[in-house]
Design a protein around this motif. Sequence first.
Motif, PDB file in Angstrom:
ATOM      1  N   GLU A 205      -6.379   5.446   0.011  1.00  9.14           N
ATOM      2  CA  GLU A 205      -7.485   4.557   0.404  1.00  9.14           C
ATOM      3  C   GLU A 205      -8.794   4.981  -0.255  1.00  9.14           C
ATOM      4  OE1 GLU A 205      -5.315   5.991   2.482  1.00  9.14           O
ATOM      5  OE2 GLU A 205      -4.353   4.350   3.566  1.00  9.14           O
TER       6      GLU A 205
ATOM      7  N   THR B  83      -5.847  -8.678  -3.761  1.00 11.20           N
ATOM      8  CA  THR B  83      -6.353  -8.258  -2.457  1.00 11.20           C
ATOM      9  C   THR B  83      -6.660  -9.471  -1.593  1.00 11.20           C
ATOM     10  OG1 THR B  83      -7.270  -6.249  -3.425  1.00 11.20           O
ATOM     11  CG2 THR B  83      -8.154  -6.925  -1.296  1.00 11.20           C
TER      12      THR B  83
ATOM     13  N   GLY C 254      -0.890  -4.376  -6.331  1.00  8.84           N
ATOM     14  CA  GLY C 254      -1.588  -4.513  -5.059  1.00  8.84           C
ATOM     15  C   GLY C 254      -1.694  -3.155  -4.396  1.00  8.84           C
ATOM     16  N   PHE C 255      -2.509  -3.080  -3.362  1.00 13.82           N
ATOM     17  CA  PHE C 255      -2.735  -1.792  -2.706  1.00 13.82           C
ATOM     18  C   PHE C 255      -1.461  -1.235  -2.089  1.00 13.82           C
ATOM     19  CE2 PHE C 255      -3.525   0.751   1.050  1.00 13.82           C
ATOM     20  CZ  PHE C 255      -4.267   1.786   0.511  1.00 13.82           C
TER      21      PHE C 255
ATOM     22  N   ALA D  47     -12.582  -4.004  -1.545  1.00 14.12           N
ATOM     23  CA  ALA D  47     -12.373  -5.138  -2.452  1.00 14.12           C
ATOM     24  C   ALA D  47     -12.764  -6.441  -1.771  1.00 14.12           C
ATOM     25  CB  ALA D  47     -10.925  -5.190  -2.925  1.00 14.12           C
TER      26      ALA D  47
ATOM     27  N   VAL E 244      -8.159  -2.130   2.276  1.00  9.31           N
ATOM     28  CA  VAL E 244      -8.613  -2.966   1.156  1.00  9.31           C
ATOM     29  C   VAL E 244     -10.002  -3.553   1.399  1.00  9.31           C
ATOM     30  CG1 VAL E 244      -6.279  -3.476   0.366  1.00  9.31           C
ATOM     31  CG2 VAL E 244      -7.417  -5.052   1.959  1.00  9.31           C
ATOM     32  N   ARG E 245     -10.651  -3.133   2.471  1.00 13.69           N
ATOM     33  CA  ARG E 245     -11.978  -3.669   2.798  1.00 13.69           C
ATOM     34  C   ARG E 245     -12.976  -3.572   1.640  1.00 13.69           C
ATOM     35  NH1 ARG E 245     -13.186  -7.593   5.617  1.00 13.69           N
ATOM     36  NH2 ARG E 245     -14.691  -8.049   4.054  1.00 13.69           N
TER      37      ARG E 245
ATOM     38  N   PHE F 131      -3.193  -0.543  -8.887  1.00 16.14           N
ATOM     39  CA  PHE F 131      -3.615  -1.506  -7.869  1.00 16.14           C
ATOM     40  C   PHE F 131      -3.643  -2.924  -8.421  1.00 16.14           C
ATOM     41  CE2 PHE F 131      -6.045   2.316  -6.117  1.00 16.14           C
ATOM     42  CZ  PHE F 131      -5.061   2.624  -5.188  1.00 16.14           C
TER      43      PHE F 131
ATOM     44  N   PHE G  46      -8.672   3.932  -3.847  1.00 19.16           N
ATOM     45  CA  PHE G  46      -8.903   2.482  -3.937  1.00 19.16           C
ATOM     46  C   PHE G  46     -10.387   2.167  -3.797  1.00 19.16           C
ATOM     47  CE2 PHE G  46      -9.129  -1.828  -2.186  1.00 19.16           C
ATOM     48  CZ  PHE G  46      -8.319  -2.518  -3.070  1.00 19.16           C
TER      49      PHE G  46
END
Length: 189
Positions: free
Chosen positions: A48, A104, A20-21, A116, A113-114, A16, A51
């Motif tokens: 998800e 993010t 990135g995601f 982060a 990605v909420r 990540f 992450f």
Amino acid sequence: MTSSRARLLAAGLGAFSANGFAAASVADVCATAGVAKPTLYHFFGSKEGLFAAVVSEHGAGPSDRVAQASRYDGDVTTTLRRLAGTYLDVGRTDQDLYRLLLLTRLGPPTAAVRPALDVLDRWNSAAVSLFSAAARDHGNMRGRESRYAASFRGLVDAYVGLCWSGEVDPTDPLLVPELVHQFMHGIFS
């Protein structure tokens, strides 16, 4: 021997923070961790979920440090030096987490990605609170707290990146005072 879950968390953080995601691959994470895909799904349910677990496990300590460092002590320069030093130290000691957070912030704000973005929001709220408290002593800050917090974070994030690239020495004892002086000159001029 490291557990499969711990290896997945480490591999997820690496993937990540590097990609990135959206671009991080479950197959690559599993290959790096040395496990099959069903193992990832067993522990985390989805990419998800991995992450969210990575951010939760790696973001709590730095977030606590940022909250502590941002407590206004009646001296805005001293407080900003402490906060800048904390951000720079987190950028040095938790580089993958910091990079993941920056990637993010710059990427699309999806639900995945909420977690982060929540960490970044806490970091930002701590800086806004600092400037709100300082505004009681410095009236010119009143009404500008959010912009000052964003500008300060942007300057610090730029220096974190310069440290990563080797353009700035993170151990230079003048780094934090000069960074804060540069910021303060801008808001008081």
